[in-house]
Scaffold this active site. Structure first.
Site, short mmCIF file in Angstrom:
data_model
loop_
_atom_site.label_atom_id
_atom_site.label_comp_id
_atom_site.label_asym_id
_atom_site.label_seq_id
_atom_site.Cartn_x
_atom_site.Cartn_y
_atom_site.Cartn_z
N LYS A 90 0.81 -1.22 0.00
CA LYS A 90 0.00 0.00 0.00
C LYS A 90 0.85 1.28 0.00
CE LYS A 90 -4.04 -2.07 2.18
NZ LYS A 90 -5.03 -2.01 3.25
N ASP A 116 -9.83 2.51 2.32
CA ASP A 116 -9.91 1.92 3.67
C ASP A 116 -10.37 2.97 4.68
OD1 ASP A 116 -9.01 -0.66 3.09
OD2 ASP A 116 -6.90 -0.10 3.31
P1 NAP Z 1 0.49 -4.06 10.81
O1 NAP Z 1 0.96 -2.84 10.10
O2 NAP Z 1 1.30 -5.29 10.76
O3 NAP Z 1 0.29 -3.65 12.36
C1 NAP Z 1 -0.03 -4.61 13.29
C2 NAP Z 1 -0.40 -3.93 14.61
O4 NAP Z 1 -0.95 -4.94 15.44
C3 NAP Z 1 0.78 -3.34 15.37
O5 NAP Z 1 0.35 -2.18 16.00
C4 NAP Z 1 1.10 -4.44 16.37
O6 NAP Z 1 1.70 -3.96 17.54
C5 NAP Z 1 -0.28 -4.93 16.69
N1 NAP Z 1 -0.34 -6.29 17.22
C6 NAP Z 1 -0.06 -7.44 16.56
N2 NAP Z 1 -0.31 -8.49 17.34
C7 NAP Z 1 -0.77 -8.02 18.52
C8 NAP Z 1 -1.17 -8.62 19.73
N3 NAP Z 1 -1.17 -9.95 19.87
N4 NAP Z 1 -1.60 -7.82 20.73
C9 NAP Z 1 -1.60 -6.49 20.58
N5 NAP Z 1 -1.20 -5.85 19.48
C10 NAP Z 1 -0.79 -6.61 18.46
O7 NAP Z 1 -0.98 -4.47 10.34
P2 NAP Z 1 -2.07 -3.55 9.61
O8 NAP Z 1 -1.79 -3.49 8.17
O9 NAP Z 1 -2.20 -2.28 10.35
O10 NAP Z 1 -3.39 -4.45 9.77
C11 NAP Z 1 -3.99 -4.64 11.04
C12 NAP Z 1 -5.25 -5.46 10.86
O11 NAP Z 1 -6.23 -4.73 10.14
C13 NAP Z 1 -5.04 -6.71 10.00
O12 NAP Z 1 -4.72 -7.78 10.82
C14 NAP Z 1 -6.37 -6.91 9.30
O13 NAP Z 1 -7.09 -7.97 9.87
C15 NAP Z 1 -7.10 -5.62 9.50
N6 NAP Z 1 -7.52 -5.05 8.21
C16 NAP Z 1 -8.86 -4.95 8.00
C17 NAP Z 1 -9.33 -4.39 6.84
C18 NAP Z 1 -10.81 -4.32 6.61
O14 NAP Z 1 -11.22 -3.91 5.53
N7 NAP Z 1 -11.62 -4.71 7.57
C19 NAP Z 1 -8.46 -3.90 5.88
C20 NAP Z 1 -7.10 -4.00 6.13
C21 NAP Z 1 -6.65 -4.58 7.31
P3 NAP Z 1 3.28 -3.72 17.66
O15 NAP Z 1 3.55 -2.38 17.08
O16 NAP Z 1 3.55 -3.80 19.10
O17 NAP Z 1 3.94 -4.83 16.88
#
Ligand code: NAP
Length: 538
Positions: free
Chosen positions: A322, A364
């Site tokens: 992205k 998004d």
């Molecule tokens: P990312 O950039 O990898 O960020 C992951 C985040 O999750 C970080 O802040 C990480 O914390 C935190 N994290 C991971 N495991 C955790 C745990 N067990 N407990 C607490 N915090 C935890 O991921 P992203 O791209 O932002 O995506 C996040 C989520 O959004 C995805 O998993 C996906 O399911 C969802 N999503 C949904 C849509 C939709 O349309 N609904 C679209 C896109 C994404 P740290 O900084 O401490 O590592």
């Protein structure tokens, strides 16, 4: 002529092969290919020959008979001349096969064998009035053959070949374009297919380029080459029968993308509103080397957009590309919408081919705000907690601030929360300090709770925070797989209003759809498809 759908059947048991052929017919195939490589230890086995004759004679669909040798990726390791004699015998039978498939390599290695093949099939110099035609084939299960052009010329020189088949393992999505070009420029019916995980484009888009046929497996695991879609996917998901030269192409670029819900949603949407389009997964891998990953993403996107026959009109761009997309858009001077520019990440490319314009957008962020405001009312002046500091947290937090919300960011790694808060104009605190009172909503923008990976079962928002939330506070989950995460469950148990991840997913897809087609997206259909798929997966 419409591109045919051929189901390959590896023959072990004859009764099972017959049943598979009937099933292929019932599922909508036009042709079956009987792969008889495993049937013979020796063609002196007359019983087996008679069984093959019967299989062909009673075939519920016209058929190709193929006995693929081991040196071309098959399983037959007997004598070449024996298998050609079998073809000859089948060709003279009362109900002969429509096609036999023989490899170019077999013909070029022996003049005698070539002569035998020419005697077994119809062609202008053949006086026997045969009705079996030759599919002249070449395969490479490893790579694009280095001498592809030389081999292709040799195929063109074989006048007995009614159909040309060329299949090799493609190493990237871009490699499909050469195969589609071969099909488009061919002088006779041609099958040009990419094998492996990057080859789907050539298989599904064969009708757009005038391909003779595409292979589709009866079911997952029943294909005869890596990367074959199932017939259900080909006809049901990609609407193969509706694809023609005028069909516009769309897709989702990501890594991995094989489990993406986007093809399900957009293809069904195109059909529902009568839009002549097809939407495909477009896997573009990344590796350790950031510069190489950037280059591969850029080359793929640009080649797909610039290809004159492909009619690429739109792409969804998902993890991990992205931010790359915004960098590429800036480099190329494409239009970038406000959210994408602010966030530095985009998930949508729209190509206006008529006017030669390309635009990128982030759907998004508005999808998240729309979903949240539907449940909580306007966010302007309201306090919203965003848990997480990754890409999604950034998109949602920036959009909330832009729309006048007071945003507090919490994250497992506090320093990342501080950094994000500073960039978007929010403030940060530790999760333990987060006070549920006074919050209009809390957003889980972490991957905690996802069904894949180590975060399964985890909940990033502490239960104590939920306990202190007032009536009417909205819990907004971004994770959509599973549909009911531990957070969604905990919030419902406490009687809190919940917006689940499917709601945001559907809305970001709907905004893309509207931008590409210019018509209102069938929201209810999208929602139903996504929920049904997620429920069946749980
Ligand atoms: P990312 O950039 O990898 O960020 C992951 C985040 O999750 C970080 O802040 C990480 O914390 C935190 N994290 C991971 N495991 C955790 C745990 N067990 N407990 C607490 N915090 C935890 O991921 P992203 O791209 O932002 O995506 C996040 C989520 O959004 C995805 O998993 C996906 O399911 C969802 N999503 C949904 C849509 C939709 O349309 N609904 C679209 C896109 C994404 P740290 O900084 O401490 O590592």
């Amino acid at each position: 002529m419409a591109t045919l759908v051929c189901v390959p059947i590896m023959v072990d048991e004859f009764a099972e092969a017959e049943a598979d052929a009937r099933q292929a017919r019932d599922l909508g195939a036009d042709l079956v290919e009987y792969r008889i490589d495993r049937v013979f230890d020796s063609f002196e086995d007359d019983h087996a020959v008679r069984l093959i004759e019967a299989l062909v004679a009673d075939s519920p669909l016209p058929c190709i008979v193929t006995c693929r040798p081991t040196w071309e990726g098959g399983e037959y390791d007997g004598d070449d001349s024996d298998r050609i004699s079998l073809y000859e015998r089948l060709g003279l039978a009362e109900r002969p096969p429509r096609y036999i498939d023989v490899e170019l390599a077999a013909l070029t290695r022996s003049a005698n064998l070539r002569q035998k093949v020419r005697l077994a099939v119809e062609h202008p110099g053949q006086g026997k009035g045969l009705s079996t035609s030759l599919v002249l084939s070449m395969h490479d299960f490893e790579q694009r053959p280095a001498d592809l052009n030389r081999r292709w010329l040799a195929m063109l020189g074989e006048d007995a070949a009614r159909v040309h088949k060329i299949a090799y393992r493609v190493r990237s999505v871009r490699d499909n374009l050469e195969l589609l070009e071969l099909t488009r420029e061919a002088d006779r019916p041609t099958i040009a297919l990419g094998m492996g995980e990057f080859g789907l484009l050539s298989r599904v888009l064969a009708p757009k380029f005038g391909g003779f046929l595409t292979f589709a497996a009866l079911a997952g695991g029943k294909g005869t080459a890596p990367g074959q879609p199932t017939i259900g996917e080909l006809l049901g998901l990609y609407h193969f029968r509706s694809i023609s030269a005028s069909t516009k192409v769309y897709g989702v670029v990501g890594w991995p993308v094989d489990h993406s819900l986007s093809p399900l949603v957009h293809n069904a949407g195109f059909e529902a509103v009568g839009h002549d389009g097809v939407y495909l997964p477009i896997p573009v891998p990344t590796g350790e080397d950031e510069a190489a990953s950037d280059a591969s993403f850029k080359a793929t996107v640009l080649e797909l957009i610039e290809h004159d026959g492909l009619d690429l009109c739109g792409l969804s761009v998902t993890l991990p590309h992205k931010e790359r997309l915004v960098r590429l858009a800036r480099e190329r001077g494409w239009e970038i919408d406000g959210d994408a520019a602010r966030i530095g990440a985009a998930n949508t490319i729209t190509v206006d081919r008529e006017n030669g314009r390309v635009g990128v957008a982030n759907t998004d962020a508005p999808a998240a705000i729309e979903s949240l405001e539907e449940a909580a009312g306007s966010v302007a002046g309201k306090r919203v907690a965003v848990v997480g500091a990754g890409g999604v947290a950034r998109a949602i937090a920036a959009a909330l601030v832009e729309r006048g919300a007071e945003v507090v960011i919490c994250n497992r790694t506090r320093s990342r929360a501080d950094a994000l808060a500073e960039v978007v104009g929010a403030w940060a605190c530790d999760l333990e300090e987060l006070d549920g009172r006074g919050l209009t909503a809390v957003v889980n923008a972490t991957s905690a709770g996802m069904s894949s990976g180590s975060d399964r079962g985890a909940m990033a928002v502490p239960a104590g925070v939920l306990d202190r939330m007032g009536d009417g506070t909205v819990v907004f989950e971004t994770v959509y797989s599973p549909l009911v995460t531990p957070l969604v469950e905990a919030a419902r148990e406490r009687g809190l209003a919940v917006v689940d991840g499917a709601t945001m997913f559907v809305r970001q897809a709907a905004a893309q759809f509207r931008g590409w087609t210019g018509v209102p997206p069938p929201l209810e259909l999208f929602d139903r498809i996504v929920r049904e798929r997620l429920e069946s997966a749980s």
